[in-house]
Write a protein that holds these residues in place. Structure first.
Motif, short mmCIF file in Angstrom:
data_model
loop_
_atom_site.label_atom_id
_atom_site.label_comp_id
_atom_site.label_asym_id
_atom_site.label_seq_id
_atom_site.Cartn_x
_atom_site.Cartn_y
_atom_site.Cartn_z
N VAL A 273 0.86 -1.18 0.00
CA VAL A 273 0.00 0.00 0.00
C VAL A 273 0.90 1.23 0.00
O VAL A 273 1.71 1.41 0.91
CB VAL A 273 -0.93 0.00 1.23
N VAL A 274 0.76 2.07 -1.03
CA VAL A 274 1.57 3.28 -1.16
C VAL A 274 0.76 4.44 -0.58
O VAL A 274 -0.36 4.71 -1.03
CB VAL A 274 1.92 3.55 -2.64
N GLN A 275 1.32 5.11 0.43
CA GLN A 275 0.64 6.23 1.07
C GLN A 275 0.31 7.30 0.03
O GLN A 275 1.19 7.80 -0.65
CB GLN A 275 1.52 6.82 2.17
N GLY A 276 -0.96 7.63 -0.13
CA GLY A 276 -1.38 8.65 -1.09
C GLY A 276 -1.31 8.19 -2.53
O GLY A 276 -1.39 9.01 -3.44
N GLY A 277 -1.14 6.91 -2.75
CA GLY A 277 -0.99 6.40 -4.11
C GLY A 277 -1.73 5.10 -4.30
O GLY A 277 -2.68 4.80 -3.59
N PRO A 278 -1.27 4.29 -5.25
CA PRO A 278 -1.96 3.04 -5.57
C PRO A 278 -1.59 1.92 -4.62
O PRO A 278 -0.72 2.05 -3.77
CB PRO A 278 -1.45 2.73 -6.97
N THR B 1 -1.93 7.30 -12.38
CA THR B 1 -1.29 8.40 -11.63
C THR B 1 -2.17 9.64 -11.49
O THR B 1 -1.68 10.72 -11.22
CB THR B 1 0.10 8.79 -12.19
N SER B 2 -3.48 9.50 -11.65
CA SER B 2 -4.38 10.64 -11.47
C SER B 2 -4.42 11.12 -10.02
O SER B 2 -4.89 12.21 -9.76
CB SER B 2 -5.81 10.27 -11.90
N HIS B 3 -3.92 10.32 -9.08
CA HIS B 3 -3.91 10.69 -7.68
C HIS B 3 -2.88 11.78 -7.38
O HIS B 3 -2.97 12.44 -6.36
CB HIS B 3 -3.60 9.47 -6.80
N ARG B 4 -1.93 11.96 -8.27
CA ARG B 4 -0.88 12.97 -8.05
C ARG B 4 -1.48 14.36 -8.12
O ARG B 4 -2.32 14.65 -8.96
CB ARG B 4 0.23 12.84 -9.09
#
Length: 72
Positions: A9-14, A53-56
């Motif tokens: 689990v990547v914090q703030g990511g996928p 990468t839309s979370h960036r």
């Protein structure tokens, strides 16, 4: 006996999953044969359930940097 899959689990990511994987979303199965698959956790991806990468955060620089004269 098969070895367990690693899920990161990547914090703030996928969510990164060792592949190949099949992901079922609302009865539809999505498959990927990549060795690591990024699964979208924010639902902003245009390729959902896969991450694009839309979370960036988008950072805009509306102000031009100050110009520096070259005094050689």
């Amino acid at each position: 006996m098969t070895s367990p899959r690693r899920v990161t689990v990547v914090q703030g990511g996928p969510v990164l999953v060792e592949g190949p994987v099949e992901i079922e979303v609302d009865g539809v199965v999505h498959a990927s044969d990549r060795f690591v698959v990024a699964v979208c956790a924010c639902r902003r991806s245009k390729r959902y359930p896969f991450c694009d990468t839309s979370h960036r955060r988008r950072v805009r620089n509306d102000v031009e940097p100050e110009r520096q004269d070259d005094n050689r």
